[in-house]
Design a protein around this motif. Structure first.
Motif, PDB file in Angstrom:
ATOM      1  N   UNK A 131       8.297   6.766 -20.325  1.00  0.00           N
ATOM      2  CA  UNK A 131       8.963   6.333 -19.162  1.00  0.00           C
ATOM      3  C   UNK A 131       8.516   6.587 -18.117  1.00  0.00           C
ATOM      4  N   UNK A 132       9.008   5.543 -17.099  1.00  0.00           N
ATOM      5  CA  UNK A 132       8.376   5.327 -16.051  1.00  0.00           C
ATOM      6  C   UNK A 132       9.298   4.799 -15.185  1.00  0.00           C
ATOM      7  N   UNK A 133       9.699   5.720 -14.008  1.00  0.00           N
ATOM      8  CA  UNK A 133      10.532   5.827 -13.146  1.00  0.00           C
ATOM      9  C   UNK A 133       9.999   5.853 -12.165  1.00  0.00           C
ATOM     10  N   UNK A 134      11.303   4.956 -11.415  1.00  0.00           N
ATOM     11  CA  UNK A 134      10.812   4.377  -9.697  1.00  0.00           C
ATOM     12  C   UNK A 134      11.488   5.158  -8.310  1.00  0.00           C
ATOM     13  N   UNK A 135      10.744   5.275  -7.154  1.00  0.00           N
ATOM     14  CA  UNK A 135      12.121   5.672  -6.793  1.00  0.00           C
ATOM     15  C   UNK A 135      11.594   5.647  -5.425  1.00  0.00           C
ATOM     16  N   UNK A 136      12.430   5.348  -4.271  1.00  0.00           N
ATOM     17  CA  UNK A 136      12.420   5.141  -3.135  1.00  0.00           C
ATOM     18  C   UNK A 136      11.288   3.843  -2.630  1.00  0.00           C
ATOM     19  N   UNK A 137      11.967   2.325  -3.282  1.00  0.00           N
ATOM     20  CA  UNK A 137      10.963   1.888  -3.161  1.00  0.00           C
ATOM     21  C   UNK A 137       9.620   1.772  -3.897  1.00  0.00           C
ATOM     22  N   UNK A 138       9.230   2.493  -4.719  1.00  0.00           N
ATOM     23  CA  UNK A 138       8.410   2.380  -5.482  1.00  0.00           C
ATOM     24  C   UNK A 138       6.902   3.830  -5.169  1.00  0.00           C
ATOM     25  N   UNK A 139       7.419   4.673  -3.608  1.00  0.00           N
ATOM     26  CA  UNK A 139       6.568   5.170  -2.950  1.00  0.00           C
ATOM     27  C   UNK A 139       6.654   6.374  -3.445  1.00  0.00           C
ATOM     28  N   UNK A 140       7.864   6.429  -4.778  1.00  0.00           N
ATOM     29  CA  UNK A 140       7.550   7.743  -5.465  1.00  0.00           C
ATOM     30  C   UNK A 140       7.973   7.597  -6.706  1.00  0.00           C
ATOM     31  N   UNK A 141       7.215   7.981  -7.947  1.00  0.00           N
ATOM     32  CA  UNK A 141       7.586   7.476  -9.572  1.00  0.00           C
ATOM     33  C   UNK A 141       6.866   8.507 -10.107  1.00  0.00           C
TER      34      UNK A 141
ATOM     35  N   UNK B 295       6.229  21.690 -24.189  1.00  0.00           N
ATOM     36  CA  UNK B 295       6.714  23.220 -24.978  1.00  0.00           C
ATOM     37  C   UNK B 295       7.627  23.727 -24.106  1.00  0.00           C
ATOM     38  N   UNK B 296       7.940  23.586 -23.100  1.00  0.00           N
ATOM     39  CA  UNK B 296       8.598  23.978 -21.937  1.00  0.00           C
ATOM     40  C   UNK B 296       9.912  23.321 -21.708  1.00  0.00           C
ATOM     41  N   UNK B 297      10.522  22.104 -22.058  1.00  0.00           N
ATOM     42  CA  UNK B 297      10.956  21.445 -22.520  1.00  0.00           C
ATOM     43  C   UNK B 297      10.752  20.170 -21.779  1.00  0.00           C
ATOM     44  N   UNK B 298      11.651  18.858 -22.004  1.00  0.00           N
ATOM     45  CA  UNK B 298      11.533  17.810 -21.054  1.00  0.00           C
ATOM     46  C   UNK B 298      11.174  17.816 -19.398  1.00  0.00           C
ATOM     47  N   UNK B 299      10.010  16.900 -19.086  1.00  0.00           N
ATOM     48  CA  UNK B 299       9.466  17.094 -17.762  1.00  0.00           C
ATOM     49  C   UNK B 299       9.350  16.095 -17.412  1.00  0.00           C
ATOM     50  N   UNK B 300       8.718  15.756 -15.986  1.00  0.00           N
ATOM     51  CA  UNK B 300       8.308  14.355 -15.500  1.00  0.00           C
ATOM     52  C   UNK B 300       6.776  14.675 -14.627  1.00  0.00           C
ATOM     53  N   UNK B 301       5.867  13.590 -14.599  1.00  0.00           N
ATOM     54  CA  UNK B 301       5.126  13.742 -13.745  1.00  0.00           C
ATOM     55  C   UNK B 301       5.244  12.776 -12.749  1.00  0.00           C
ATOM     56  N   UNK B 302       4.617  13.422 -11.730  1.00  0.00           N
ATOM     57  CA  UNK B 302       5.301  12.480 -10.574  1.00  0.00           C
ATOM     58  C   UNK B 302       3.734  12.554  -9.605  1.00  0.00           C
ATOM     59  N   UNK B 303       4.631  11.009  -8.975  1.00  0.00           N
ATOM     60  CA  UNK B 303       3.674  10.659  -7.137  1.00  0.00           C
ATOM     61  C   UNK B 303       4.303  10.913  -6.418  1.00  0.00           C
ATOM     62  N   UNK B 304       3.889  11.408  -5.437  1.00  0.00           N
ATOM     63  CA  UNK B 304       5.173  10.880  -4.249  1.00  0.00           C
ATOM     64  C   UNK B 304       3.809  10.342  -2.911  1.00  0.00           C
ATOM     65  N   UNK B 305       4.102   9.359  -2.561  1.00  0.00           N
ATOM     66  CA  UNK B 305       3.076   8.877  -1.323  1.00  0.00           C
ATOM     67  C   UNK B 305       3.676   9.502  -0.270  1.00  0.00           C
TER      68      UNK B 305
ATOM     69  N   UNK C  19       0.979  -1.202  -0.070  1.00  0.00           N
ATOM     70  CA  UNK C  19      -0.283   0.115   0.534  1.00  0.00           C
ATOM     71  C   UNK C  19       0.713   1.235   0.417  1.00  0.00           C
ATOM     72  N   UNK C  20       2.147   0.686   0.047  1.00  0.00           N
ATOM     73  CA  UNK C  20       3.214   2.051   0.047  1.00  0.00           C
ATOM     74  C   UNK C  20       3.598   2.753  -1.219  1.00  0.00           C
ATOM     75  N   UNK C  21       3.434   1.496  -2.098  1.00  0.00           N
ATOM     76  CA  UNK C  21       3.780   1.672  -3.633  1.00  0.00           C
ATOM     77  C   UNK C  21       2.589   2.656  -4.092  1.00  0.00           C
ATOM     78  N   UNK C  22       3.027   3.955  -5.094  1.00  0.00           N
ATOM     79  CA  UNK C  22       1.919   4.614  -6.313  1.00  0.00           C
ATOM     80  C   UNK C  22       2.079   3.164  -6.904  1.00  0.00           C
TER      81      UNK C  22
END
Lengths: 98, 98
Positions: free
Chosen positions: B9-19, B26-36, A5-8
């Motif tokens: 492209x999909x990036x996973x950080x902190x054991x999946x708690x941030x993805x 238009x402003x260049x490369x970016x990422x949209x993400x979620x942090x638990x 549940x901690x994972x996105x």
């Protein structure tokens, strides 16, 4: 203690050309996603409120005309319906489920 | 014809708690993400401009004080620096790289 549940949550559609991440918001459950340039058909199970974060998307709701939605625009899609989406560039969105 | 470039492209950080999901804007490369909910330390390689899409995050830039960023707020993080992030709830963001 850590649990799944901690994972996105991560959802992949259309061969990876559309992907989204789950989030709990003040307005309820939502997903933040990216659509690559392309044409897609989505089906809803609940009422969806879409907000464009980046890029421009065109949509055609069941029985409606093609509409253009720019950054910051929002639109609703009824439950249990399908809608067509055309993205001329990458589009980022947030989708709230009611 | 399909290639891996078609996929988001999909990036996973902190054991999946941030993805996050990659997007060209238009402003260049970016990422949209979620942090638990949680506390994180991020390192930048380029100048980053963060915009909060949903939720509230607190950040502490190198040598700075804790600041609160609400939905719609944006802030910059210098290249080659680290910054602390505290999320009391799920947070969605878009991050532009310069």
């Amino acid at each position: 203690m850590s649990s799944s549940n901690d994972k996105v949550s991560h959802n992949v559609y259309f061969d990876g050309k559309v992907q989204s991440l789950g989030i709990e918001t003040e307005k309820g459950p939502a997903t933040v996603g990216v659509m690559k340039k392309g044409t897609y058909v989505f089906n809803t199970s609940s009422l969806e409120t879409m907000v464009v974060i980046s890029g421009t998307m065109r949509t055609k709701l069941s029985g409606g005309d093609w509409l253009t939605h720019k950054q910051g625009d929002s639109f609703e899609v009824a439950a249990n319906s399908s809608f067509d989406v055309m993205c001329a560039t990458d589009v980022a969105y947030i989708c709230y489920y009611s």
